[in-house]
Motif scaffolding. Structure first.
Motif, PDB file in Angstrom:
ATOM      1  N   ASP A  70      -3.193  13.786  -4.742  1.00 49.56           N
ATOM      2  CA  ASP A  70      -2.432  12.653  -4.243  1.00 49.56           C
ATOM      3  C   ASP A  70      -2.917  12.324  -2.829  1.00 49.56           C
ATOM      4  O   ASP A  70      -3.223  13.219  -2.046  1.00 49.56           O
ATOM      5  CB  ASP A  70      -0.931  12.941  -4.261  1.00 49.56           C
ATOM      6  N   ILE A  71      -3.002  11.025  -2.497  1.00 48.13           N
ATOM      7  CA  ILE A  71      -3.554  10.600  -1.213  1.00 48.13           C
ATOM      8  C   ILE A  71      -2.802   9.373  -0.697  1.00 48.13           C
ATOM      9  O   ILE A  71      -2.071   8.709  -1.435  1.00 48.13           O
ATOM     10  CB  ILE A  71      -5.061  10.267  -1.317  1.00 48.13           C
ATOM     11  N   HIS A  72      -2.998   9.072   0.596  1.00 46.63           N
ATOM     12  CA  HIS A  72      -2.622   7.785   1.200  1.00 46.63           C
ATOM     13  C   HIS A  72      -1.131   7.459   1.178  1.00 46.63           C
ATOM     14  O   HIS A  72      -0.772   6.281   1.168  1.00 46.63           O
ATOM     15  CB  HIS A  72      -3.384   6.636   0.513  1.00 46.63           C
ATOM     16  N   ARG A  73      -0.268   8.452   1.144  1.00 42.85           N
ATOM     17  CA  ARG A  73       1.152   8.149   1.167  1.00 42.85           C
ATOM     18  C   ARG A  73       1.860   9.042   2.177  1.00 42.85           C
ATOM     19  O   ARG A  73       1.385  10.115   2.531  1.00 42.85           O
ATOM     20  CB  ARG A  73       1.777   8.306  -0.239  1.00 42.85           C
ATOM     21  N   THR A  79     -16.985  10.930  -6.728  1.00 38.78           N
ATOM     22  CA  THR A  79     -15.701  10.273  -6.516  1.00 38.78           C
ATOM     23  C   THR A  79     -15.527   9.176  -7.560  1.00 38.78           C
ATOM     24  O   THR A  79     -16.270   8.194  -7.552  1.00 38.78           O
ATOM     25  CB  THR A  79     -15.639   9.669  -5.101  1.00 38.78           C
ATOM     26  N   LEU A  80     -14.547   9.333  -8.458  1.00 38.19           N
ATOM     27  CA  LEU A  80     -14.388   8.379  -9.555  1.00 38.19           C
ATOM     28  C   LEU A  80     -13.634   7.127  -9.137  1.00 38.19           C
ATOM     29  O   LEU A  80     -13.940   6.033  -9.625  1.00 38.19           O
ATOM     30  CB  LEU A  80     -13.672   9.046 -10.739  1.00 38.19           C
ATOM     31  N   GLU A 140      -9.317   4.060  -1.209  1.00 39.85           N
ATOM     32  CA  GLU A 140      -8.741   2.898  -0.548  1.00 39.85           C
ATOM     33  C   GLU A 140      -7.226   3.051  -0.505  1.00 39.85           C
ATOM     34  O   GLU A 140      -6.631   3.686  -1.389  1.00 39.85           O
ATOM     35  CB  GLU A 140      -9.117   1.615  -1.303  1.00 39.85           C
ATOM     36  N   PRO A 141      -6.547   2.446   0.489  1.00 40.90           N
ATOM     37  CA  PRO A 141      -5.101   2.641   0.648  1.00 40.90           C
ATOM     38  C   PRO A 141      -4.268   2.223  -0.562  1.00 40.90           C
ATOM     39  O   PRO A 141      -3.171   2.768  -0.753  1.00 40.90           O
ATOM     40  CB  PRO A 141      -4.771   1.783   1.873  1.00 40.90           C
ATOM     41  N   ALA A 142      -4.749   1.281  -1.374  1.00 46.99           N
ATOM     42  CA  ALA A 142      -3.975   0.879  -2.543  1.00 46.99           C
ATOM     43  C   ALA A 142      -3.852   2.019  -3.553  1.00 46.99           C
ATOM     44  O   ALA A 142      -2.883   2.082  -4.314  1.00 46.99           O
ATOM     45  CB  ALA A 142      -4.598  -0.345  -3.202  1.00 46.99           C
ATOM     46  N   PHE A 143      -4.821   2.910  -3.590  1.00 47.63           N
ATOM     47  CA  PHE A 143      -4.800   4.046  -4.518  1.00 47.63           C
ATOM     48  C   PHE A 143      -4.022   5.196  -3.884  1.00 47.63           C
ATOM     49  O   PHE A 143      -4.325   5.619  -2.760  1.00 47.63           O
ATOM     50  CB  PHE A 143      -6.220   4.514  -4.843  1.00 47.63           C
ATOM     51  N   PRO A 171      -0.995  -3.308  -5.953  1.00 46.27           N
ATOM     52  CA  PRO A 171      -1.486  -2.157  -6.711  1.00 46.27           C
ATOM     53  C   PRO A 171      -2.927  -2.384  -7.155  1.00 46.27           C
ATOM     54  O   PRO A 171      -3.373  -3.533  -7.291  1.00 46.27           O
ATOM     55  CB  PRO A 171      -0.538  -2.090  -7.915  1.00 46.27           C
ATOM     56  N   PRO A 172      -3.674  -1.328  -7.385  1.00 44.40           N
ATOM     57  CA  PRO A 172      -5.055  -1.489  -7.855  1.00 44.40           C
ATOM     58  C   PRO A 172      -5.099  -2.158  -9.226  1.00 44.40           C
ATOM     59  O   PRO A 172      -4.116  -2.157  -9.976  1.00 44.40           O
ATOM     60  CB  PRO A 172      -5.583  -0.054  -7.937  1.00 44.40           C
ATOM     61  N   ALA A 173      -6.240  -2.725  -9.563  1.00 43.15           N
ATOM     62  CA  ALA A 173      -6.470  -3.289 -10.890  1.00 43.15           C
ATOM     63  C   ALA A 173      -7.049  -2.223 -11.813  1.00 43.15           C
ATOM     64  O   ALA A 173      -7.474  -1.148 -11.360  1.00 43.15           O
ATOM     65  CB  ALA A 173      -7.423  -4.474 -10.789  1.00 43.15           C
TER      66      ALA A 173
END
Length: 251
Positions: free
Chosen positions: A241-244, A157-158, A162-165, A131-133
């Motif tokens: 929502d993204i990357h899932r 873009t805040l 990246e795929p983790a997000f 998971p992201p930090a």
């Protein structure tokens, strides 16, 4: 105060909603101490069936406005709309933000005059990805570029793409007369808050005048389009929502 005969600009439809400030009723999720605020978007909007898959709400600062983190599996982004907030000795000013990954315990407080916009979303883990930090930043320092080459429509873009997000939060700023170049229809859903200015939003087959303080929910595949109007720029902050995997319906 609403107009005569129970008028309101608020509309809640099957695939979108416009929540105007004239209908706000105070109430916050647990975990914010004695703070006041209003839940703008949540799964309760459509009884949890085909409705939003996240929460978006406003928090008003004051004595007792303290939080220590969301539920264990929930990530959170806090954006300071006005005033300041305090995060473990560090000051967050207007247009600063902080992202908290799930399970990140912390102490965030906001005094009188602070106004916070919060996005909560269950985190969707992916095997092999950590998971992201925690991440803090400012709108002024966020990567910003013309949207599809249009310098009158600037997109900041805040969070890293990246795929983790599995969530993105961006700020869109339009000069008066600028517009999205086409009607978008996509798998991502949106939660949007008008930071400044005014314009017209197309949602589905309907058209809505919008202004500072308005909130919009857009379901997946809701046709959407915006044009800025008036004598000053229009700006909104929005979640998606993204990357899932869209086949995973567990969240």
């Amino acid at each position: 105060m609403s107009g005569p005969f129970g008028e309101t600009r608020t509309r809640v439809e099957w695939n979108h909603a416009l929540i105007a400030a004239d209908g706000h009723v105070p109430g916050l999720p647990p975990g914010w101490g004695t703070a006041r605020g209003v839940v703008l978007i949540s799964p309760a909007m459509r009884g949890g069936a085909g409705g939003p898959r996240f929460c978006q709400y406003l928090v008003e600062g004051g004595d007792g406005c303290v939080c220590h983190g969301p539920a264990e599996d929930v990530q959170r982004l806090v954006y300071v709309l006005a005033g300041t907030a305090e995060l473990e000795g560090d000051t967050l000013a207007a247009d600063d933000f902080v992202y908290f990954p799930p399970g990140d315990e912390h102490t965030l407080s906001a005094p009188d005059g602070a106004r916070l916009l919060v996005f909560d979303k269950p985190y969707e883990p992916v095997e092999g990805l950590d998971p992201p930090a925690r991440r803090t930043g400012s709108l002024a320092d966020a990567p910003t570029e013309p949207f599809l080459g249009d310098s009158d429509a600037m997109l900041a873009t805040l969070l890293p793409i990246e795929p983790a997000f599995d969530m993105a939060v961006n700020v869109f700023t339009y000069q008066s007369g600028a517009a999205l170049p086409f009607v978008e229809t996509h798998v991502m859903e949106h939660g949007l808050y008008m930071r400044s200015g005014q314009g017209v939003y197309r949602l589905g087959e309907k058209w809505y005048p919008v202004q500072e303080g308005d909130t919009i929910w857009m379901a997946s595949y809701c046709p959407q389009w915006f044009v800025a109007m008036g004598k000053s720029p229009a700006s909104y902050i929005y979640y998606k929502d993204i990357h899932r995997d869209p086949l995973d319906l567990s969240v």
